[in-house]
Design a protein around this motif. Structure first.
Motif, short mmCIF file in Angstrom:
data_model
loop_
_atom_site.label_atom_id
_atom_site.label_comp_id
_atom_site.label_asym_id
_atom_site.label_seq_id
_atom_site.Cartn_x
_atom_site.Cartn_y
_atom_site.Cartn_z
N GLY A 77 -64.49 -29.54 29.32
CA GLY A 77 -64.03 -29.44 27.95
C GLY A 77 -63.89 -30.76 27.20
O GLY A 77 -63.04 -30.88 26.33
N LEU A 78 -64.71 -31.74 27.56
CA LEU A 78 -64.70 -33.00 26.81
C LEU A 78 -65.24 -32.72 25.42
O LEU A 78 -66.33 -32.19 25.27
N LYS A 79 -64.45 -33.04 24.43
CA LYS A 79 -64.89 -32.81 23.07
C LYS A 79 -65.87 -33.91 22.66
O LYS A 79 -65.79 -35.04 23.16
N PRO A 80 -66.80 -33.60 21.76
CA PRO A 80 -67.74 -34.63 21.31
C PRO A 80 -67.04 -35.86 20.72
O PRO A 80 -67.50 -36.98 20.91
N SER A 81 -65.93 -35.65 20.05
CA SER A 81 -65.20 -36.79 19.49
C SER A 81 -64.68 -37.71 20.60
O SER A 81 -64.68 -38.94 20.46
N GLY B 285 -66.11 -38.14 23.52
CA GLY B 285 -67.29 -38.85 24.02
C GLY B 285 -67.69 -40.00 23.11
O GLY B 285 -68.05 -41.08 23.58
N ILE B 286 -67.62 -39.78 21.81
CA ILE B 286 -67.97 -40.83 20.85
C ILE B 286 -66.99 -41.98 20.93
O ILE B 286 -67.37 -43.16 20.95
N VAL B 287 -65.69 -41.66 21.01
CA VAL B 287 -64.68 -42.71 21.12
C VAL B 287 -64.85 -43.49 22.42
O VAL B 287 -64.76 -44.73 22.43
N SER B 288 -65.16 -42.81 23.52
CA SER B 288 -65.38 -43.49 24.80
C SER B 288 -66.60 -44.41 24.73
O SER B 288 -66.57 -45.53 25.24
N ALA B 289 -67.67 -43.95 24.09
CA ALA B 289 -68.87 -44.77 23.95
C ALA B 289 -68.58 -46.00 23.08
O ALA B 289 -69.02 -47.11 23.42
N LEU B 290 -67.88 -45.81 22.00
CA LEU B 290 -67.54 -46.95 21.14
C LEU B 290 -66.62 -47.93 21.85
O LEU B 290 -66.78 -49.15 21.72
N PHE B 291 -65.68 -47.41 22.64
CA PHE B 291 -64.80 -48.29 23.41
C PHE B 291 -65.60 -49.13 24.38
O PHE B 291 -65.40 -50.34 24.50
N GLY B 292 -66.54 -48.52 25.09
CA GLY B 292 -67.39 -49.26 26.03
C GLY B 292 -68.25 -50.28 25.32
O GLY B 292 -68.44 -51.39 25.81
N PHE B 293 -68.76 -49.91 24.15
CA PHE B 293 -69.60 -50.83 23.38
C PHE B 293 -68.81 -52.06 22.96
O PHE B 293 -69.26 -53.19 23.11
#
Length: 64
Positions: A23-27, A29-37
């Motif tokens: 149940g990972l929401k797309p939001s 996932g986007i926040v996690s990707a931006l954090f990693g970036f």
């Protein structure tokens, strides 16, 4: 380069599985990707890279 691409693929698969099964929401996932970036551009990035490389060599040295 090969190790970092393998890590990206592995983490991408894990995020995809979280998205589909847990149940990972797309939001999220986007926040996690931006954090990693943004984390990759900080001063701690070389330490994270070194830790990932030593973990990969440790896992690669395990004989089953």
């Amino acid at each position: 380069m090969i190790l970092s691409m393998s890590g990206v693929v592995l983490l991408g698969i894990i995020v995809f599985l979280f998205f589909r099964k847990d149940g990972l929401k797309p939001s999220h996932g986007i926040v996690s990707a931006l954090f990693g970036f943004y984390l990759a551009s900080t001063a701690i990035a070389p330490s994270i890279t070194a830790g990932g490389a030593s973990l990969a060599s440790l896992l690669g040295g395990i004989k089953i």
